[in-house]
Design an enzyme around this catalytic site. Structure first.
Site, PDB file in Angstrom:
ATOM      1  N   LYS A 137       0.847  -1.201   0.000  1.00  0.00           N
ATOM      2  CA  LYS A 137       0.000   0.000   0.000  1.00  0.00           C
ATOM      3  C   LYS A 137       0.880   1.248   0.000  1.00  0.00           C
ATOM      4  CE  LYS A 137      -1.957   2.540   3.272  1.00  0.00           C
ATOM      5  NZ  LYS A 137      -1.835   3.893   2.684  1.00  0.00           N
ATOM      6  N   GLY A 151       7.033   4.467   8.628  1.00  0.00           N
ATOM      7  CA  GLY A 151       6.167   5.615   8.899  1.00  0.00           C
ATOM      8  C   GLY A 151       6.369   6.096  10.321  1.00  0.00           C
ATOM      9  N   THR A 168       6.161   6.542  14.425  1.00  0.00           N
ATOM     10  CA  THR A 168       6.267   5.644  15.582  1.00  0.00           C
ATOM     11  C   THR A 168       4.883   5.335  16.139  1.00  0.00           C
ATOM     12  OG1 THR A 168       8.509   6.319  16.091  1.00  0.00           O
ATOM     13  CG2 THR A 168       7.216   5.486  17.933  1.00  0.00           C
ATOM     14  N   GLU A 169       4.028   6.355  16.134  1.00  0.00           N
ATOM     15  CA  GLU A 169       2.674   6.183  16.655  1.00  0.00           C
ATOM     16  C   GLU A 169       1.909   5.092  15.892  1.00  0.00           C
ATOM     17  OE1 GLU A 169       0.577   9.800  16.057  1.00  0.00           O
ATOM     18  OE2 GLU A 169      -1.273   9.011  16.926  1.00  0.00           O
ATOM     19  N   GLY A 198       3.267   2.856  14.008  1.00  0.00           N
ATOM     20  CA  GLY A 198       4.041   1.618  14.199  1.00  0.00           C
ATOM     21  C   GLY A 198       3.561   0.839  15.415  1.00  0.00           C
ATOM     22  N   GLU A 207      10.157   0.499  10.476  1.00  0.00           N
ATOM     23  CA  GLU A 207      11.175   1.544  10.299  1.00  0.00           C
ATOM     24  C   GLU A 207      10.459   2.851  10.599  1.00  0.00           C
ATOM     25  OE1 GLU A 207      12.962   4.423   9.069  1.00  0.00           O
ATOM     26  OE2 GLU A 207      13.010   3.668   6.999  1.00  0.00           O
TER      27      GLU A 207
HETATM   28  P1  NAP Z   1       1.878   7.582   8.968  1.00  0.00           P
HETATM   29  O1  NAP Z   1       0.462   7.835   9.328  1.00  0.00           O
HETATM   30  O2  NAP Z   1       2.717   6.770   9.867  1.00  0.00           O
HETATM   31  O3  NAP Z   1       1.851   6.926   7.494  1.00  0.00           O
HETATM   32  C1  NAP Z   1       2.704   5.959   6.970  1.00  0.00           C
HETATM   33  C2  NAP Z   1       1.902   4.889   6.233  1.00  0.00           C
HETATM   34  O4  NAP Z   1       1.102   4.152   7.159  1.00  0.00           O
HETATM   35  C3  NAP Z   1       0.915   5.440   5.207  1.00  0.00           C
HETATM   36  O5  NAP Z   1       0.839   4.544   4.120  1.00  0.00           O
HETATM   37  C4  NAP Z   1      -0.363   5.456   6.013  1.00  0.00           C
HETATM   38  O6  NAP Z   1      -1.519   5.517   5.251  1.00  0.00           O
HETATM   39  C5  NAP Z   1      -0.251   4.174   6.775  1.00  0.00           C
HETATM   40  N1  NAP Z   1      -1.115   4.085   7.953  1.00  0.00           N
HETATM   41  C6  NAP Z   1      -1.598   5.094   8.721  1.00  0.00           C
HETATM   42  N2  NAP Z   1      -2.371   4.611   9.718  1.00  0.00           N
HETATM   43  C7  NAP Z   1      -2.385   3.266   9.584  1.00  0.00           C
HETATM   44  C8  NAP Z   1      -3.019   2.188  10.283  1.00  0.00           C
HETATM   45  N3  NAP Z   1      -3.783   2.408  11.356  1.00  0.00           N
HETATM   46  N4  NAP Z   1      -2.818   0.932   9.863  1.00  0.00           N
HETATM   47  C9  NAP Z   1      -2.052   0.682   8.797  1.00  0.00           C
HETATM   48  N5  NAP Z   1      -1.438   1.649   8.076  1.00  0.00           N
HETATM   49  C10 NAP Z   1      -1.589   2.918   8.459  1.00  0.00           C
HETATM   50  O7  NAP Z   1       2.611   8.947   8.703  1.00  0.00           O
HETATM   51  P2  NAP Z   1       1.928  10.349   8.299  1.00  0.00           P
HETATM   52  O8  NAP Z   1       0.637  10.526   9.018  1.00  0.00           O
HETATM   53  O9  NAP Z   1       1.876  10.434   6.844  1.00  0.00           O
HETATM   54  O10 NAP Z   1       3.012  11.361   8.865  1.00  0.00           O
HETATM   55  C11 NAP Z   1       2.990  11.705  10.235  1.00  0.00           C
HETATM   56  C12 NAP Z   1       4.378  11.734  10.810  1.00  0.00           C
HETATM   57  O11 NAP Z   1       4.987  10.466  10.668  1.00  0.00           O
HETATM   58  C13 NAP Z   1       5.344  12.675  10.114  1.00  0.00           C
HETATM   59  O12 NAP Z   1       5.213  13.982  10.524  1.00  0.00           O
HETATM   60  C14 NAP Z   1       6.648  12.066  10.516  1.00  0.00           C
HETATM   61  O13 NAP Z   1       7.000  12.499  11.792  1.00  0.00           O
HETATM   62  C15 NAP Z   1       6.370  10.592  10.539  1.00  0.00           C
HETATM   63  N6  NAP Z   1       6.812   9.917   9.299  1.00  0.00           N
HETATM   64  C16 NAP Z   1       7.931   9.172   9.353  1.00  0.00           C
HETATM   65  C17 NAP Z   1       8.385   8.549   8.209  1.00  0.00           C
HETATM   66  C18 NAP Z   1       9.623   7.723   8.204  1.00  0.00           C
HETATM   67  O14 NAP Z   1      10.220   7.549   7.167  1.00  0.00           O
HETATM   68  N7  NAP Z   1      10.017   7.171   9.317  1.00  0.00           N
HETATM   69  C19 NAP Z   1       7.698   8.690   7.017  1.00  0.00           C
HETATM   70  C20 NAP Z   1       6.525   9.443   6.991  1.00  0.00           C
HETATM   71  C21 NAP Z   1       6.100  10.044   8.152  1.00  0.00           C
HETATM   72  P3  NAP Z   1      -2.072   6.963   4.793  1.00  0.00           P
HETATM   73  O15 NAP Z   1      -1.468   7.133   3.473  1.00  0.00           O
HETATM   74  O16 NAP Z   1      -3.543   6.898   4.748  1.00  0.00           O
HETATM   75  O17 NAP Z   1      -1.608   7.957   5.819  1.00  0.00           O
END
Ligand code: NAP
Ligand code: MG
Length: 500
Positions: A194, A247, A249-250, A252, A269
């Protein structure tokens, strides 16, 4: 007249963006979502919609699992390692052929400067598939001499896990898809991936190339949709045996809980707040550009960004003054302009989030030497921001901002490195760290003491397909890249044979 630096759109990008909505890739075909629902993907440089995309939900994940299961049993398990390797290599060749189109599409969807997609994202993706193409023929078990009985012959096999779910973020959309797919396919798994809702396009383009590379239908299924629906359906599916996630930590933590239903293997990661430490004996001609690139590359939307900058107090003012004048001159603009050095953030949500941190930093008493205020107008632009007057306890020094914002702090012990190491390690995260010094003893001592999955000495953000990458502490677990990623996607079977 000023020479135009705007990128002329590649005809393949124009063709890709005709019509729409873009479809899900399931069982080797491009299909609509069963609900028929769609969502828009937005150009972060303007805030305008680029195109609509079908939105997958649970029932589409079920369909993808059916297709993957069939592909695993009927096709993929019969394909030889050599053939798997050839397909991965072919896919790398196809990405190379489509490099400019992919670079433009990625920039359009994510906002990052075209110079970065051309010179980092796309070449790294190509190299990654080539690296894992080589591994396909080098996965093997071993013969083990046992003491259980002289006629008992024992050996191991490294078998694929089966159906694998992969969930990726928006910061390096194509590269993250590549990091996930390379090791999983080389080791013989089938995949449901995804993409992030903010950046679905390059993954759909990649699906077309996967089809052309000759992978049997259903081996790779790519879906676009939201995390809490499609993503959660992957994480909770009882027939998916492993989930790999990059993505926040939350999310994760949620994934780890939700994957427990069928005891899925999990690799995560996650975020970071990486310390980058400049000692007074550093080579500043390298350390200053290194610290800048460490935080401003990809608008700071990098999990391993060097967002906590520790500079020795003897050199703090000089280093910060050089960094500030350089950062203030960086050319910010749309990614699809060849002269742009720093683009917009990916989304309005990230723009608001980072803007709030700028506000919070000032309320906490930190002082922006440059930047500090969001850019008004269209698009999601935040200027490169360097905060001084930062204390370790402030939220801008502790929380992942994920934007072009660095918290700079002085330190004052030099020979006794214990104090700076304690401060650097005083974080819930442990993804990466940087050390700048010309003293080889200090470099290694500090590198060993830092609680981080990657330590860069006199460099930053260096990455290679052969070198493992992953987190300590709440930055996650499991290592992607190198031979280490093969562990994530294989399981060991011991076989006992009675020769009597
Ligand atoms: P995120 O919510 O952790 O999104 C990462 C991926 O996980 C996306 O494909 C997301 O789908 C999916 N996801 C979200 N909730 C999920 C759930 N309950 N079950 C399964 N998959 C789920 O990150 P974000 O909201 O885009 O960004 C928020 C913060 O995360 C950023 O500000 C940054 O601090 C951090 N982040 C870290 C990384 C990294 O490389 N470590 C990358 C991106 C963001 P959607 O597309 O619908 O959101
Ligand atoms: Mg999200």
């Amino acid at each position: 007249m000023e020479k135009t630096t705007a990128v002329l759109l590649d005809s393949r990008v124009e063709a890709f963006l005709q019509g729409g909505p873009k479809k899900l890739f399931i069982g080797g075909e491009f299909v609509e979502s069963l609900s028929g629902r769609t969502f828009e993907t937005v150009n972060p440089a303007t805030g305008e919609a680029i195109i609509t995309v079908y939105e997958a939900d649970k029932e589409d994940v079920d369909r993808a699992v059916e297709a993957a299961d069939r592909a695993y049993r009927d096709a993929w398990s019969k394909v030889t390692p050599s053939e798997r390797g050839k397909m991965l290599w072919k896919l790398a060749d196809l990405i190379e052929e489509h490099a400019e189109a992919l670079a433009q599409l990625e920039t359009l969807d994510n906002g990052k400067p075209i110079q970065e997609t051309r010179h980092a994202d796309i070449p790294l993706a190509i190299d990654h598939f080539r690296y894992y193409a080589g591994w396909a023929t080098k996965i093997h078990g071993e013969v083990i001499d046992n003491s259980a009985g002289t006629s008992l012959f024992t050996y191991t096999r490294r078998e694929p896990v089966g159906i694998v779910g992969q969930i990726i973020p928006w910061n390096f959309p194509l590269l993250m898809a590549t990091w996930k797919l390379g090791a999983a396919l080389a080791t013989g798994n089938v995949v449901i991936l995804k993409s992030a809702e903010q950046t679905p396009l390059s993954a759909i383009y990649l699906a077309e190339l996967i089809q052309e590379a000759g992978f049997p239908e259903g081996v790779v299924n790519i879906i676009t949709g939201n995390g809490p629906t499609a993503g959660a359906a992957i994480v909770q599916h009882s027939r998916i045996r492993k989930v790999a996630f990059t993505g926040s930590t939350e999310v994760g933590k949620t994934i780890m809980q939700q994957a427990s239903g069928n005891l899925k293997r999990v690799s995560l990661e996650l975020g970071g707040k990486s310390p980058n430490i400049i000692f007074p004996d550093a080579d500043f001609s390298k350390a200053i550009p290194g610290a800048l690139m460490g935080i401003f590359f990809n608008q700071g939307q990098v999990c391993c960004a060097g967002s906590r900058l520790f500079v020795h107090k003897k050199v703090f003012d000089n280093v910060l003054s050089d960094m500030t004048s350089y950062a203030a001159q960086l050319k910010q603009g749309p990614g699809l302009d060849e002269s742009t050095q720093i683009g917009p953030l990916v989304s309005n949500e990230q723009f608001t989030r980072v803007s709030d941190y700028l506000q919070k930093g000032m309320e906490e008493g930190a002082n922006p030497l440059t930047g500090g205020k969001p850019v008004e107008g269209n698009g999601y632009f935040i200027p490169p921001t360097i905060f001084a007057g930062v204390e370790d306890y402030m939220s801008i020094a502790r929380e992942e901002i994920f934007g072009p914002v660095v918290a700079a702090m002085p330190f004052d012990d030099e020979e006794q490195i214990a104090d700076i190491i304690r401060r650097a390690n005083d974080s819930e995260y442990g993804l990466a760290a940087g050390v700048w010094t010309t003293d080889v003893r200090k470099a290694h001592k500090v590198a060993h003491a830092l609680e981080a999955g990657t330590v860069w000495v006199n460099c930053y953000n260096a990455l290679d397909a052969a070198v493992p990458f992953g987190g300590y502490k709440q930055s996650g677990f499991g290592r992607e890249m190198g031979s280490y990623a093969l562990e994530l996607y294989t399981q060991v079977k011991s076989i006992w044979v009675n020769l009597d």
